[in-house]
Design a protein around this motif. Structure first.
Motif, short mmCIF file in Angstrom:
data_model
loop_
_atom_site.label_atom_id
_atom_site.label_comp_id
_atom_site.label_asym_id
_atom_site.label_seq_id
_atom_site.Cartn_x
_atom_site.Cartn_y
_atom_site.Cartn_z
N ALA A 184 33.57 13.27 49.30
CA ALA A 184 33.28 14.38 48.62
C ALA A 184 31.71 14.43 49.60
CB ALA A 184 32.35 13.90 47.36
N GLU A 185 31.33 15.88 49.76
CA GLU A 185 29.94 15.70 50.28
C GLU A 185 28.78 16.42 49.85
OE1 GLU A 185 29.38 15.38 53.72
OE2 GLU A 185 27.39 15.80 53.68
N TRP A 186 27.78 15.51 49.95
CA TRP A 186 26.86 15.90 48.98
C TRP A 186 25.74 16.66 49.16
CZ3 TRP A 186 21.90 15.49 50.54
CH2 TRP A 186 21.71 14.25 52.03
N GLY A 187 24.77 17.37 48.71
CA GLY A 187 24.46 18.77 48.70
C GLY A 187 23.53 18.92 47.78
N TYR A 188 22.60 20.13 47.85
CA TYR A 188 21.98 20.93 47.07
C TYR A 188 22.35 21.88 46.23
CZ TYR A 188 19.11 17.90 49.26
OH TYR A 188 18.76 16.38 50.65
N SER A 189 23.55 21.87 46.34
CA SER A 189 24.12 23.34 45.49
C SER A 189 24.09 22.68 43.36
CB SER A 189 26.11 23.51 46.33
OG SER A 189 26.16 23.00 45.17
N PRO A 190 24.99 23.80 42.94
CA PRO A 190 24.89 23.06 42.00
C PRO A 190 26.00 21.60 41.46
CG PRO A 190 24.73 25.00 41.99
CD PRO A 190 24.57 25.20 43.18
N THR A 191 27.67 22.05 42.38
CA THR A 191 28.32 21.42 42.23
C THR A 191 28.04 20.29 42.95
OG1 THR A 191 29.57 22.83 43.99
CG2 THR A 191 29.68 22.85 41.43
N ASN A 192 27.44 20.00 43.65
CA ASN A 192 26.89 18.48 44.79
C ASN A 192 25.26 18.53 45.18
OD1 ASN A 192 25.74 19.93 46.41
ND2 ASN A 192 27.33 19.56 47.75
N PRO A 207 21.49 16.96 43.39
CA PRO A 207 21.27 15.86 42.83
C PRO A 207 21.79 15.73 41.36
CG PRO A 207 19.58 17.63 43.84
CD PRO A 207 20.74 17.55 44.27
N ASP A 208 21.68 16.85 40.45
CA ASP A 208 22.61 16.72 39.13
C ASP A 208 23.62 16.02 39.19
OD1 ASP A 208 20.71 19.82 37.97
OD2 ASP A 208 19.97 18.01 38.49
N VAL A 209 24.55 15.65 40.23
CA VAL A 209 25.22 15.08 39.71
C VAL A 209 25.68 14.45 40.93
CG1 VAL A 209 26.73 17.16 39.37
CG2 VAL A 209 26.79 16.71 42.14
N TRP A 210 24.43 13.18 42.12
CA TRP A 210 24.70 12.40 42.89
C TRP A 210 24.94 11.28 41.58
CZ3 TRP A 210 20.12 13.40 45.85
CH2 TRP A 210 19.66 14.36 46.81
N ALA A 211 24.96 11.12 40.52
CA ALA A 211 24.61 9.90 40.36
C ALA A 211 26.13 9.88 40.12
CB ALA A 211 24.18 9.46 38.84
N ARG A 212 27.29 10.76 39.67
CA ARG A 212 28.31 10.82 39.45
C ARG A 212 29.05 9.67 40.88
NH1 ARG A 212 30.88 16.20 38.52
NH2 ARG A 212 29.03 16.70 36.64
N LEU A 213 28.53 9.97 42.55
CA LEU A 213 29.39 9.62 43.36
C LEU A 213 28.45 8.65 44.01
CD1 LEU A 213 30.16 13.00 45.26
CD2 LEU A 213 31.54 11.47 44.65
N PHE A 214 27.30 8.23 43.63
CA PHE A 214 26.31 7.05 43.78
C PHE A 214 25.84 6.77 43.08
CE2 PHE A 214 27.21 8.32 48.63
CZ PHE A 214 27.01 10.20 48.57
N PRO A 215 25.66 5.35 42.45
CA PRO A 215 25.79 4.87 41.46
C PRO A 215 23.69 4.92 40.42
CG PRO A 215 27.51 3.70 41.89
CD PRO A 215 27.08 4.94 42.79
#
Ligand code: 9EB
Ligand code: ZN
Length: 227
Positions: A1-9, A11-19
């Motif tokens: 899963a690629e993190w980024g700066y869009s609504p789906t990947n 900072p608001d969802v980073w915690a799901r992938l990176f505790p």
């Protein structure tokens, strides 16, 4: 899963992938100058730095900006909030935005700058490698320098930005032929804010002693906007 700066990947969802991104000392922060307290013993132990000039440094397109790998065994960052430990330069990179009205990671009283340079160091007094240091609360020290857009271009930044046409795509890298002296990235006024935080990018380890300089350096619009 690629993190980024869009609504789906972003900072608001980073915690799901990176505790760790859901932790209690996450960066960046808004620096509220009215509640920032001055700390007299920081003045006693002056923050000092010493860098080498290096040529043929490798610059990488991280997909989120550029990153220059600059492991410098001869560099030293110490004093100020760093206690008795010595920190060594590992890499420096830049965060910027679509326009010069935004792009910095930290904000000051809600104000964003056009961009922000991060000089990433690790604690060589206590740890054996950057990767090991990044697992400890005092493992990394990052100097943050804000970019203000003005009429003067910054010669050192120009040496870096002039290579970006060769690394248009994420994952591409090239060598910077010029000699780079990281000291030239620092503002003349050496006042700073400091706090205990994290990597601002995944995996967001809570291992960074942040040192954010109050005075921005000036670069031109071209030097800090995506093309
Ligand atoms: C953008 C770049 N981030 C780093 O290399 C980075 C490493 C340490 C620190 Cl302390 C920071 S920071 N921003 O807190 O100073 C950023 C990156 C790109 C691609 C994939 C992962 C990744 O981390
Ligand atoms: Zn950064």
């Amino acid at each position: 899963a690629e993190w980024g700066y869009s609504p789906t990947n972003g900072p608001d969802v980073w915690a799901r992938l990176f505790p760790q991104a859901g932790g209690a000392r996450q960066s960046p922060v808004d620096i509220c100058t009215s509640i920032a307290s001055s700390d007299s013993n920081l003045e006693m132990k002056k923050l000092t730095f010493a860098y080498e000039s290096q040529s043929d440094l490798r610059i990488l397109n991280t997909g989120h900006g550029w990153k220059v790998e600059a492991p410098q065994s001869g560099s030293r960052l110490e004093g100020g909030p760093l206690g008795e430990d010595i920190y060594q330069l590992e890499q420096f990179h830049c965060h910027w935005g679509e326009t010069s009205a935004e792009g910095s990671e930290h904000t000051v009283d809600g104000r964003a700058y056009a961009g922000e340079l991060h000089l990433v160091h690790w604690n060589t007094t206590k740890y054996q490698s950057f990767a090991e240091a990044a697992q400890h609360p005092d493992g990394l020290a990052v100097l943050g320098v804000f970019f203000d857009v003005g009429n003067e271009s910054n010669d050192e930044i120009e040496k870096i930005v002039s290579t970006l046409s060769e690394i248009k795509f994420k994952g591409q890298f090239t060598d910077i032929p010029d000699v780079i002296d990281p000291t030239t990235f620092l503002p003349s006024g050496l006042g700073y804010w400091t706090y205990l935080g994290s990597l601002t990018t995944p995996p967001c380890n809570e291992c960074v002693i942040w040192i954010v300089y109050k005075e921005p350096i000036t670069v031109t619009e071209e030097q800090v906007t995506y093309h």
